[in-house]
Scaffold this active site. Structure first.
Site: not given
Ligand SMILES: [Zn+2]
Length: 162
Positions: A56, A58, A94
């Protein structure tokens, strides 16, 4: 005097622009994320699947700060989408990573649509004492970039007339 809203808009647009670099898939969102320090210095940026298929944005950005942990107590995470709170893979969410990194603020364009999970990133970040700002005027861009993913949601199809 710094106009925080102007600063936020500039960085969030940069994060959204970066999300266009994500390898395409309909099984995960295309997200861009940038970590900016209190003085306006960019610390790291990342986008979904930048270095691996299940990663992801982040997480990618924070991983670049790994090993040289800066003081993030004044930093802002700009993410084109609400940080996740559910992951199908073995990775931490995240939201957990942001809380652990002790980032001060998170600015997003929109909440995660309920395609894969009912995301509560904004609530959990708030409980952890992190300030969350949503700039809904950017949501249209994020929806357009993720249109193919959002279209897979059960409620996203046009109602049948039958
Ligand atoms: Zn995530």
């Amino acid at each position: 005097m710094i106009d925080q809203r102007m600063v936020d808009r500039r960085w969030l647009q940069a994060a959204i622009d970066m999300s266009r670099l994500c390898p395409a898939t309909v099984t995960a969102y295309a997200v861009g994320a940038i970590v900016v320090d209190r003085d306006g210095t960019e610390l790291a940026r990342g986008y979904s699947r930048e270095t691996g298929p299940f990663l992801h944005a982040e997480q990618q950005a924070l991983a670049k700060l790994d090993g040289i942990p800066p003081d993030l107590s004044g930093a802002t995470m700009y993410s084109s989408l609400e940080p996740c709170t559910t992951r199908g893979s073995f990775h931490r969410t995240c939201t957990e990573l942001i809380v652990e990194a002790r980032i001060r603020r998170v600015v997003v364009a929109m909440r995660e649509p309920p395609v894969f999970a009912d995301c509560v990133g904004i609530e959990l970040l708030g409980k952890a004492g992190i300030e969350v700002t949503v700039l809904p005027e950017f949501a249209g861009q994020v929806k357009a970039i993720n249109a193919a993913v959002i279209a897979t949601a059960p409620g996203a199809r046009a109602p049948s007339t039958g």
